[in-house]
Design a protein around this motif. Structure first.
Motif, PDB file in Angstrom:
ATOM      1  N   PHE A  86       0.928  -1.218  -0.245  1.00 47.81           N
ATOM      2  CA  PHE A  86       0.226   0.111  -0.028  1.00 47.81           C
ATOM      3  C   PHE A  86       0.974   1.213  -0.393  1.00 47.81           C
ATOM      4  CE2 PHE A  86      -2.838  -2.973   2.010  1.00 47.81           C
ATOM      5  CZ  PHE A  86      -3.468  -3.601   1.428  1.00 47.81           C
ATOM      6  N   ASP A  87       0.632   2.503  -0.565  1.00 49.73           N
ATOM      7  CA  ASP A  87       1.644   3.765  -0.684  1.00 49.73           C
ATOM      8  C   ASP A  87       0.262   4.332   0.262  1.00 49.73           C
ATOM      9  OD1 ASP A  87       2.298   4.138  -3.246  1.00 49.73           O
ATOM     10  OD2 ASP A  87       0.331   2.868  -3.687  1.00 49.73           O
ATOM     11  N   PHE A  88      -0.412   4.514   0.698  1.00 51.98           N
ATOM     12  CA  PHE A  88      -0.860   5.325   1.653  1.00 51.98           C
ATOM     13  C   PHE A  88      -2.008   4.187   2.421  1.00 51.98           C
ATOM     14  CE2 PHE A  88      -2.921   7.905  -0.975  1.00 51.98           C
ATOM     15  CZ  PHE A  88      -3.877   7.965  -1.215  1.00 51.98           C
ATOM     16  N   PHE A  89      -2.452   4.572   4.029  1.00 54.63           N
ATOM     17  CA  PHE A  89      -3.738   4.446   4.094  1.00 54.63           C
ATOM     18  C   PHE A  89      -4.908   5.400   4.831  1.00 54.63           C
ATOM     19  CE2 PHE A  89      -0.183   0.851   5.346  1.00 54.63           C
ATOM     20  CZ  PHE A  89      -0.983  -0.347   5.465  1.00 54.63           C
ATOM     21  N   ILE A  90      -6.001   5.253   4.947  1.00 55.49           N
ATOM     22  CA  ILE A  90      -7.184   6.083   5.243  1.00 55.49           C
ATOM     23  C   ILE A  90      -7.412   5.239   6.220  1.00 55.49           C
ATOM     24  CG2 ILE A  90      -9.290   7.105   4.648  1.00 55.49           C
ATOM     25  CD1 ILE A  90      -7.981   7.855   1.689  1.00 55.49           C
ATOM     26  N   ILE A  91      -7.844   5.660   8.097  1.00 52.54           N
ATOM     27  CA  ILE A  91      -8.132   5.430   8.525  1.00 52.54           C
ATOM     28  C   ILE A  91      -9.718   6.101   8.828  1.00 52.54           C
ATOM     29  CG2 ILE A  91      -8.649   4.046  11.194  1.00 52.54           C
ATOM     30  CD1 ILE A  91      -5.601   4.861  10.619  1.00 52.54           C
ATOM     31  N   ILE A  92     -10.766   5.277   8.278  1.00 52.37           N
ATOM     32  CA  ILE A  92     -12.144   5.680   9.170  1.00 52.37           C
ATOM     33  C   ILE A  92     -13.383   5.955   9.964  1.00 52.37           C
ATOM     34  CG2 ILE A  92     -14.857   5.410   7.200  1.00 52.37           C
ATOM     35  CD1 ILE A  92     -13.041   5.516   4.278  1.00 52.37           C
ATOM     36  N   SER A  93     -13.472   6.296  10.331  1.00 55.60           N
ATOM     37  CA  SER A  93     -15.038   6.174  11.217  1.00 55.60           C
ATOM     38  C   SER A  93     -15.902   7.010  10.916  1.00 55.60           C
ATOM     39  CB  SER A  93     -13.738   6.291  12.663  1.00 55.60           C
ATOM     40  OG  SER A  93     -15.023   6.397  14.184  1.00 55.60           O
ATOM     41  N   SER A  94     -17.137   6.352  11.748  1.00 51.33           N
ATOM     42  CA  SER A  94     -18.096   7.173  11.193  1.00 51.33           C
ATOM     43  C   SER A  94     -18.444   8.316  13.080  1.00 51.33           C
ATOM     44  CB  SER A  94     -19.466   6.214  10.926  1.00 51.33           C
ATOM     45  OG  SER A  94     -19.442   5.502  12.088  1.00 51.33           O
ATOM     46  N   GLU A  95     -17.632   8.081  14.121  1.00 53.10           N
ATOM     47  CA  GLU A  95     -18.337   8.589  15.380  1.00 53.10           C
ATOM     48  C   GLU A  95     -17.095   8.825  15.905  1.00 53.10           C
ATOM     49  OE1 GLU A  95     -19.952   4.876  17.565  1.00 53.10           O
ATOM     50  OE2 GLU A  95     -21.625   5.817  16.515  1.00 53.10           O
ATOM     51  N   ARG A  96     -16.247   9.018  16.588  1.00 49.23           N
ATOM     52  CA  ARG A  96     -14.883   9.258  17.712  1.00 49.23           C
ATOM     53  C   ARG A  96     -13.960   7.781  16.924  1.00 49.23           C
ATOM     54  NH1 ARG A  96     -12.935  11.288  22.955  1.00 49.23           N
ATOM     55  NH2 ARG A  96     -13.703  13.301  22.857  1.00 49.23           N
ATOM     56  N   PHE A  97     -12.634   8.148  16.947  1.00 51.66           N
ATOM     57  CA  PHE A  97     -11.711   7.278  16.780  1.00 51.66           C
ATOM     58  C   PHE A  97     -11.285   6.508  17.508  1.00 51.66           C
ATOM     59  CE2 PHE A  97     -11.519  10.482  13.392  1.00 51.66           C
ATOM     60  CZ  PHE A  97     -11.241   9.824  11.682  1.00 51.66           C
ATOM     61  N   SER A  98     -11.346   5.024  17.126  1.00 53.69           N
ATOM     62  CA  SER A  98     -11.370   3.885  18.268  1.00 53.69           C
ATOM     63  C   SER A  98     -10.128   3.836  18.664  1.00 53.69           C
ATOM     64  CB  SER A  98     -12.378   2.595  17.877  1.00 53.69           C
ATOM     65  OG  SER A  98     -11.735   1.718  16.992  1.00 53.69           O
ATOM     66  N   GLU A  99     -10.080   2.728  20.391  1.00 56.64           N
ATOM     67  CA  GLU A  99      -8.976   2.606  20.576  1.00 56.64           C
ATOM     68  C   GLU A  99      -7.682   1.724  19.464  1.00 56.64           C
ATOM     69  OE1 GLU A  99      -6.044   0.129  24.242  1.00 56.64           O
ATOM     70  OE2 GLU A  99      -8.707   0.244  23.592  1.00 56.64           O
ATOM     71  N   ASN A 100      -8.798   0.986  19.011  1.00 56.09           N
ATOM     72  CA  ASN A 100      -8.370   0.177  17.248  1.00 56.09           C
ATOM     73  C   ASN A 100      -7.830   1.234  16.209  1.00 56.09           C
ATOM     74  OD1 ASN A 100      -8.413  -2.929  17.970  1.00 56.09           O
ATOM     75  ND2 ASN A 100     -10.706  -2.691  17.791  1.00 56.09           N
ATOM     76  N   ASP A 101      -8.714   1.549  15.772  1.00 59.14           N
ATOM     77  CA  ASP A 101      -8.215   2.602  15.062  1.00 59.14           C
ATOM     78  C   ASP A 101      -6.684   3.500  15.595  1.00 59.14           C
ATOM     79  OD1 ASP A 101     -10.732   2.347  13.563  1.00 59.14           O
ATOM     80  OD2 ASP A 101     -11.021   4.380  14.290  1.00 59.14           O
ATOM     81  N   VAL A 102      -6.182   3.863  16.818  1.00 59.37           N
ATOM     82  CA  VAL A 102      -5.169   4.219  17.086  1.00 59.37           C
ATOM     83  C   VAL A 102      -4.159   3.558  17.435  1.00 59.37           C
ATOM     84  CG1 VAL A 102      -3.860   5.763  18.677  1.00 59.37           C
ATOM     85  CG2 VAL A 102      -6.582   6.375  18.536  1.00 59.37           C
ATOM     86  N   LYS A 103      -4.467   2.382  17.825  1.00 57.53           N
ATOM     87  CA  LYS A 103      -3.213   1.341  17.389  1.00 57.53           C
ATOM     88  C   LYS A 103      -2.526   1.367  15.882  1.00 57.53           C
ATOM     89  CE  LYS A 103      -4.712  -1.307  22.192  1.00 57.53           C
ATOM     90  NZ  LYS A 103      -4.582  -2.326  22.375  1.00 57.53           N
ATOM     91  N   LEU A 104      -3.699   0.978  15.242  1.00 56.10           N
ATOM     92  CA  LEU A 104      -2.908   1.172  13.264  1.00 56.10           C
ATOM     93  C   LEU A 104      -2.558   2.116  13.221  1.00 56.10           C
ATOM     94  CD1 LEU A 104      -3.982  -0.951  11.582  1.00 56.10           C
ATOM     95  CD2 LEU A 104      -5.272   0.014  11.138  1.00 56.10           C
ATOM     96  N   ALA A 105      -2.874   3.463  13.599  1.00 61.27           N
ATOM     97  CA  ALA A 105      -2.381   4.168  12.681  1.00 61.27           C
ATOM     98  C   ALA A 105      -1.054   4.625  13.264  1.00 61.27           C
ATOM     99  CB  ALA A 105      -2.543   6.049  13.302  1.00 61.27           C
TER     100      ALA A 105
END
Length: 393
Positions: free
Chosen positions: A122-141
């Motif tokens: 992958f060239d880059f990542f887009i992390i999507i959330s429909s609410e607040r970003f979760s702990e899983n989102d943050v760990k992934l980032a």
């Protein structure tokens, strides 16, 4: 640009070949460049929690409809993506958007998740959330950042928030947007990000909110040789986007014109004109697709904007839009432009002149192709801007 091939620039290589009277070599180098540039791969990863709108975002970027297009990524309130799934852009197949499994649906650590989905491609990542970003989102980032690649936080379904907000007393769009962004930003700061940037988007209304700013940011931060691949595949979300596409196309016209001139050196009557038209068909078709002026793109714009397709068609002046580009169509358009008709006739006539005929034919072929492509690009750019202006009004 030249370092796609070697340390020596393409311009230098072509110039040297032409100085040695080796038109075939010059043409071959340009052809390789144009084909390679057209096929630069771009792989974009879309991830986030289950139900965050990942698949709808994939469809929005690709310009396909969630419900009516058989090429659409499947959407739904339950997890519909079980493994990393690539979706080709329908008009620019070198661009792939990868719909990744929801980060909360797999029982893996972030590093293991990235390994499983194939981080390196992958060239880059887009992390999507429909609410607040979760702990899983943050760990992934944080893991993406640790591994040296870029990521972007995108807050989806902003249109739904606006619709809900309208039912409340004291509704103000700017105020609600500010509250959503502050809420997301504060949540990320609480989890360790110093200055997180969050883009508020609607996959069903990509001309609104932060969608245009997101596309500008992605293009700006991509490596140079990936920029055009990204730019041309993106939907028209602003007048600036259309102008940037035009600039990208203009930068390539001299190469196509030089290729045309090299073919004109072959002393076969009618060959140069035939090749010129074939070149023009391919290039103008890319113009039409990039500007979203093909039928399927216009119908999608009609659906999300609410402007009837027939109304959008009425705004289009050029006969090149919303139709298949053929040599016959281009000849009809060219025949209405005196300058281009004169150049085409002069090129064929110059072949009858002894000794000086071929050099003159080459110069005229270059000029004809250069002027024709600029002419087609101008009228299609204007059409794209008229369509966007109607959508935004």
């Amino acid at each position: 640009m030249g370092n796609l091939f070697s340390r020596k620039s393409l311009e230098d290589e072509v110039k040297e070949a032409l100085e040695r009277k080796d038109e075939a070599l010059a043409a071959a180098k340009i052809q390789v460049y144009l084909e390679k540039e057209k096929n630069v791969p771009l792989n974009i990863a879309i991830t986030g929690e289950t139900g965050s709108g990942k698949s709808s975002f994939v469809n929005a970027i690709r310009g396909v409809d969630d419900d009516d297009d058989e090429e659409a990524a499947p959407t739904g309130v339950i997890e519909t993506t079980k493994e990393a799934t690539p979706y080709l852009h329908p008009n620019f197949t070198n661009v792939k958007l990868w719909d990744l499994p929801g980060v909360g649906s797999l029982k893996y650590q972030a590093a293991e998740y990235l390994k499983k989905v194939g981080f390196e491609r992958f060239d880059f990542f887009i992390i999507i959330s429909s609410e607040r970003f979760s702990e899983n989102d943050v760990k992934l980032a944080k893991e993406i950042q640790r591994m040296g690649k870029k990521f972007y936080f995108v807050r989806s379904k902003t249109d739904q928030d606006m619709d809900n907000g309208k039912r409340k007393r004291g509704f103000g769009e700017a105020r609600i947007l500010g509250q959503i962004k502050n809420n997301c930003t504060q949540g990320l700061q609480d989890q360790g990000f110093q200055s997180p940037q969050v883009f508020l988007v609607s996959s069903h209304k990509p001309h609104l909110y932060d969608f245009p700013d997101l596309l500008r940011t992605l293009e700006r931060e991509l490596p140079e040789h990936k920029k055009n691949a990204f730019l041309l595949a993106m939907p028209n979300t602003s007048q600036e986007m259309i102008d940037r596409k035009k600039e990208a196309f203009q930068s390539k016209i001299k190469y196509v014109a030089t290729l045309s001139a090299a073919v004109a050196a072959v002393p076969v009557p009618g060959l140069s004109v035939a090749v010129d038209l074939a070149l023009l068909v391919g290039v103008v078709t890319r113009y039409v697709f990039a500007f979203g002026l093909n039928i399927s793109s216009l119908k999608r714009v009609s659906k999300y904007s609410g402007v009837p397709y027939e109304k959008l068609r009425e705004l289009i002046v050029s006969p090149l839009a919303a139709t298949k580009i053929t040599s016959e169509l281009l000849v009809r358009v060219i025949s209405q432009t005196a300058v281009l008709v004169g150049l085409m006739a002069a090129e064929e006539g110059s072949r009858l002149v002894p000794i000086l005929g071929i050099p003159a034919s080459m110069a005229l072929s270059f000029t004809f192709t250069y002027k024709a492509l600029n002419f087609f690009l101008d009228v299609l750019t204007d059409d794209a801007k008229r369509v966007l202006q109607k959508v935004l009004s």
